[in-house]
Design a protein around this motif. Sequence first.
Motif, PDB file in Angstrom:
ATOM      1  N   GLN A 152       0.837  -1.200   0.000  1.00 38.85           N
ATOM      2  CA  GLN A 152       0.000   0.000   0.000  1.00 38.85           C
ATOM      3  C   GLN A 152       0.867   1.244   0.000  1.00 38.85           C
ATOM      4  O   GLN A 152       0.600   2.203  -0.731  1.00 38.85           O
ATOM      5  N   THR A 153       1.935   1.235   0.821  1.00 33.66           N
ATOM      6  CA  THR A 153       2.832   2.382   0.858  1.00 33.66           C
ATOM      7  C   THR A 153       3.519   2.564  -0.488  1.00 33.66           C
ATOM      8  O   THR A 153       3.630   3.685  -0.994  1.00 33.66           O
ATOM      9  N   ALA A 154       3.974   1.456  -1.077  1.00 34.11           N
ATOM     10  CA  ALA A 154       4.658   1.548  -2.368  1.00 34.11           C
ATOM     11  C   ALA A 154       3.717   2.059  -3.452  1.00 34.11           C
ATOM     12  O   ALA A 154       4.081   2.928  -4.259  1.00 34.11           O
ATOM     13  N   TYR A 155       2.491   1.538  -3.483  1.00 33.50           N
ATOM     14  CA  TYR A 155       1.544   1.977  -4.500  1.00 33.50           C
ATOM     15  C   TYR A 155       1.142   3.439  -4.280  1.00 33.50           C
ATOM     16  O   TYR A 155       0.913   4.187  -5.239  1.00 33.50           O
ATOM     17  N   ALA A 156       1.033   3.833  -3.012  1.00 35.22           N
ATOM     18  CA  ALA A 156       0.729   5.234  -2.731  1.00 35.22           C
ATOM     19  C   ALA A 156       1.873   6.127  -3.194  1.00 35.22           C
ATOM     20  O   ALA A 156       1.650   7.205  -3.758  1.00 35.22           O
ATOM     21  N   PHE A 157       3.111   5.675  -2.946  1.00 41.02           N
ATOM     22  CA  PHE A 157       4.257   6.461  -3.420  1.00 41.02           C
ATOM     23  C   PHE A 157       4.228   6.590  -4.939  1.00 41.02           C
ATOM     24  O   PHE A 157       4.492   7.671  -5.483  1.00 41.02           O
ATOM     25  N   GLU A 158       3.899   5.502  -5.629  1.00 44.15           N
ATOM     26  CA  GLU A 158       3.850   5.568  -7.087  1.00 44.15           C
ATOM     27  C   GLU A 158       2.709   6.467  -7.560  1.00 44.15           C
ATOM     28  O   GLU A 158       2.822   7.128  -8.597  1.00 44.15           O
ATOM     29  N   ALA A 159       1.610   6.495  -6.811  1.00 43.61           N
ATOM     30  CA  ALA A 159       0.535   7.435  -7.153  1.00 43.61           C
ATOM     31  C   ALA A 159       1.011   8.870  -6.990  1.00 43.61           C
ATOM     32  O   ALA A 159       0.689   9.749  -7.801  1.00 43.61           O
ATOM     33  N   VAL A 160       1.798   9.112  -5.937  1.00 41.79           N
ATOM     34  CA  VAL A 160       2.378  10.444  -5.743  1.00 41.79           C
ATOM     35  C   VAL A 160       3.338  10.760  -6.887  1.00 41.79           C
ATOM     36  O   VAL A 160       3.348  11.872  -7.418  1.00 41.79           O
ATOM     37  N   ALA A 161       4.154   9.766  -7.283  1.00 44.36           N
ATOM     38  CA  ALA A 161       5.071   9.968  -8.408  1.00 44.36           C
ATOM     39  C   ALA A 161       4.289  10.308  -9.671  1.00 44.36           C
ATOM     40  O   ALA A 161       4.692  11.177 -10.461  1.00 44.36           O
ATOM     41  N   ASP A 162       3.153   9.621  -9.870  1.00 39.03           N
ATOM     42  CA  ASP A 162       2.296   9.956 -11.011  1.00 39.03           C
ATOM     43  C   ASP A 162       1.849  11.410 -10.947  1.00 39.03           C
ATOM     44  O   ASP A 162       1.839  12.123 -11.960  1.00 39.03           O
ATOM     45  N   GLU A 163       1.463  11.845  -9.747  1.00 42.06           N
ATOM     46  CA  GLU A 163       0.944  13.203  -9.626  1.00 42.06           C
ATOM     47  C   GLU A 163       2.036  14.245  -9.783  1.00 42.06           C
ATOM     48  O   GLU A 163       1.784  15.342 -10.293  1.00 42.06           O
ATOM     49  N   VAL A 164       3.259  13.932  -9.343  1.00 42.15           N
ATOM     50  CA  VAL A 164       4.362  14.864  -9.593  1.00 42.15           C
ATOM     51  C   VAL A 164       4.550  15.034 -11.100  1.00 42.15           C
ATOM     52  O   VAL A 164       4.788  16.139 -11.598  1.00 42.15           O
ATOM     53  N   VAL A 165       4.427  13.923 -11.828  1.00 45.54           N
ATOM     54  CA  VAL A 165       4.480  13.989 -13.287  1.00 45.54           C
ATOM     55  C   VAL A 165       3.396  14.915 -13.822  1.00 45.54           C
ATOM     56  O   VAL A 165       3.637  15.745 -14.703  1.00 45.54           O
ATOM     57  N   PHE A 166       2.193  14.788 -13.266  1.00 46.22           N
ATOM     58  CA  PHE A 166       1.084  15.606 -13.754  1.00 46.22           C
ATOM     59  C   PHE A 166       1.117  17.034 -13.211  1.00 46.22           C
ATOM     60  O   PHE A 166       0.401  17.903 -13.711  1.00 46.22           O
ATOM     61  N   VAL A 167       1.925  17.281 -12.172  1.00 45.52           N
ATOM     62  CA  VAL A 167       2.159  18.657 -11.728  1.00 45.52           C
ATOM     63  C   VAL A 167       3.145  19.341 -12.663  1.00 45.52           C
ATOM     64  O   VAL A 167       2.957  20.493 -13.070  1.00 45.52           O
ATOM     65  N   LEU A 168       4.215  18.638 -13.020  1.00 42.75           N
ATOM     66  CA  LEU A 168       5.270  19.235 -13.831  1.00 42.75           C
ATOM     67  C   LEU A 168       4.985  19.179 -15.328  1.00 42.75           C
ATOM     68  O   LEU A 168       5.324  20.109 -16.064  1.00 42.75           O
ATOM     69  N   GLY A 169       4.385  18.073 -15.796  1.00 43.30           N
ATOM     70  CA  GLY A 169       4.212  17.872 -17.225  1.00 43.30           C
ATOM     71  C   GLY A 169       3.356  18.906 -17.932  1.00 43.30           C
ATOM     72  O   GLY A 169       3.793  19.497 -18.936  1.00 43.30           O
ATOM     73  N   PRO A 170       2.118  19.176 -17.458  1.00 45.58           N
ATOM     74  CA  PRO A 170       1.276  20.136 -18.174  1.00 45.58           C
ATOM     75  C   PRO A 170       1.861  21.543 -18.285  1.00 45.58           C
ATOM     76  O   PRO A 170       1.854  22.117 -19.387  1.00 45.58           O
ATOM     77  N   PRO A 171       2.400  22.143 -17.194  1.00 46.39           N
ATOM     78  CA  PRO A 171       3.009  23.465 -17.378  1.00 46.39           C
ATOM     79  C   PRO A 171       4.192  23.424 -18.331  1.00 46.39           C
ATOM     80  O   PRO A 171       4.384  24.337 -19.136  1.00 46.39           O
ATOM     81  N   LEU A 172       4.993  22.350 -18.248  1.00 49.56           N
ATOM     82  CA  LEU A 172       6.167  22.260 -19.114  1.00 49.56           C
ATOM     83  C   LEU A 172       5.773  22.173 -20.575  1.00 49.56           C
ATOM     84  O   LEU A 172       6.302  22.919 -21.419  1.00 49.56           O
ATOM     85  N   VAL A 173       4.851  21.280 -20.913  1.00 44.48           N
ATOM     86  CA  VAL A 173       4.468  21.124 -22.312  1.00 44.48           C
ATOM     87  C   VAL A 173       3.743  22.369 -22.819  1.00 44.48           C
ATOM     88  O   VAL A 173       3.920  22.774 -23.980  1.00 44.48           O
ATOM     89  N   THR A 174       2.972  23.025 -21.951  1.00 42.85           N
ATOM     90  CA  THR A 174       2.269  24.240 -22.373  1.00 42.85           C
ATOM     91  C   THR A 174       3.248  25.371 -22.644  1.00 42.85           C
ATOM     92  O   THR A 174       3.132  26.085 -23.653  1.00 42.85           O
ATOM     93  N   LEU A 175       4.222  25.547 -21.762  1.00 44.25           N
ATOM     94  CA  LEU A 175       5.217  26.599 -21.967  1.00 44.25           C
ATOM     95  C   LEU A 175       6.052  26.335 -23.211  1.00 44.25           C
ATOM     96  O   LEU A 175       6.318  27.247 -24.006  1.00 44.25           O
TER      97      LEU A 175
END
Length: 424
Positions: A152-175
């Motif tokens: 559960q901890t590992a999967y939660a960490f990977e969900a957080v990793a997914d969200e970091v991707v979605f925090v950084l990815g959209p502004p980066l690709v838009t800019l």
Amino acid sequence: MARERENTVSPRTVFSPYARLFAVPGAASFSFAGWVGRLPAPMLGLGAVLLVEGETGSYGLAGAVSGTLALSYGLAGPLWARAMDRRGQGLVLRWAMTAFALAGVAFVGSVVAGGPRWSWFLLAAVAGASGPNVGSMVRARWSALLDPAGRQTAYAFEAVADEVVFVLGPPLVTLLATLIAPSVGFLTGVFFGVVGGLWLAAQQATEPPLHPVDATAPTRRLAALTPTLLVVVVTYLGVGTVFGAIDVVVIGFAEEQGAPALAGAVLAVFAGGSLVAGLAYGLARLPGTLAARFVGTAVAFGLAAQLLWGVGSLPVLIGCGFLAGLTIAPVLVSGTSLVESRVAPGVLTESLAWTITGLTLGVTVGSAVAGAAVDAWGAERAFAVPAVAGGLAALLALVGAVLLRSPEAAAPDAGPLIEDDVKG
């Protein structure tokens, strides 16, 4: 004073479950490689919308092309995963990344050069089909290395990793798309995907064990599609529809508001809320079974999506987006954990890939429907698409709860069900 010190909970103590994850040899390396390999997830769909809309001015066409890419990615994912379960992640990844790089560059070249539009759809489909789901590979590695308590901890960490991707990815690709050229955003996503994929392929020591085909055993091509997996996948269709629709509608709404460059930042707010919730979910020890948690988090997700009916300005959208984002990681983590707890080891990667297929098929529908809605109604009214889709996801989870009460028998090579499975 001693008692006060004993009662004090330090940040190190709170986050010690995450620290224990990375005490596993090789864990930090494969997890970070997987994170880099997931950067295309938010960048390619959004990058395709920005690229095609910039060339044609049509959100409907842009959403259809982006949806085609997501559709082919979702359909091909379980096939790649099945091959990896049988032949190993490294070998399959190297072939996939070669095809992914060639198809991604060819797609951009066709759009920029004004090639026939049928070629845009064809090359978008090839590019999507060439990209294996990196998240399912990383989760399969965690599953092979950890006991159920750590997953559960590992999967939660990977969900957080997914969200970091979605925090950084959209502004980066838009800019990149707005300040340099629309093609640069998409190509940057391809670059990150290839680098992360090849890096992960090189790490053979942490690969899950192979499960080659037994020539004497009966063929069961759909062995992974258990009732539990089907409920999660169908629910994720609704969740993915919200994701796909939000990408398109937010871009259109930001443009209507005269601030197109802020679209990526607004999308990052959704991911930011999910990141916060994911960290908390991974540390929590929640009551109830995995099935109950999945249904509960799906209902919370559906209710939060109804906030989108009230969006009338960018500040309101940012506030609603953060609150709605708080429900994203929990529904993704709980669904993944439920599937993993009831799966046969020989189809683990494939089963996890099917959950992503549900999401990406939903993204396909959401992108196409939302693009048409923006063109027909305007972006503000088009927020109805993700709001309705969120409500549908909650309804599907509630209807499917009946199938989750009596878990199916494990496949012959699955071993005993864990306690949460029996209680589910």
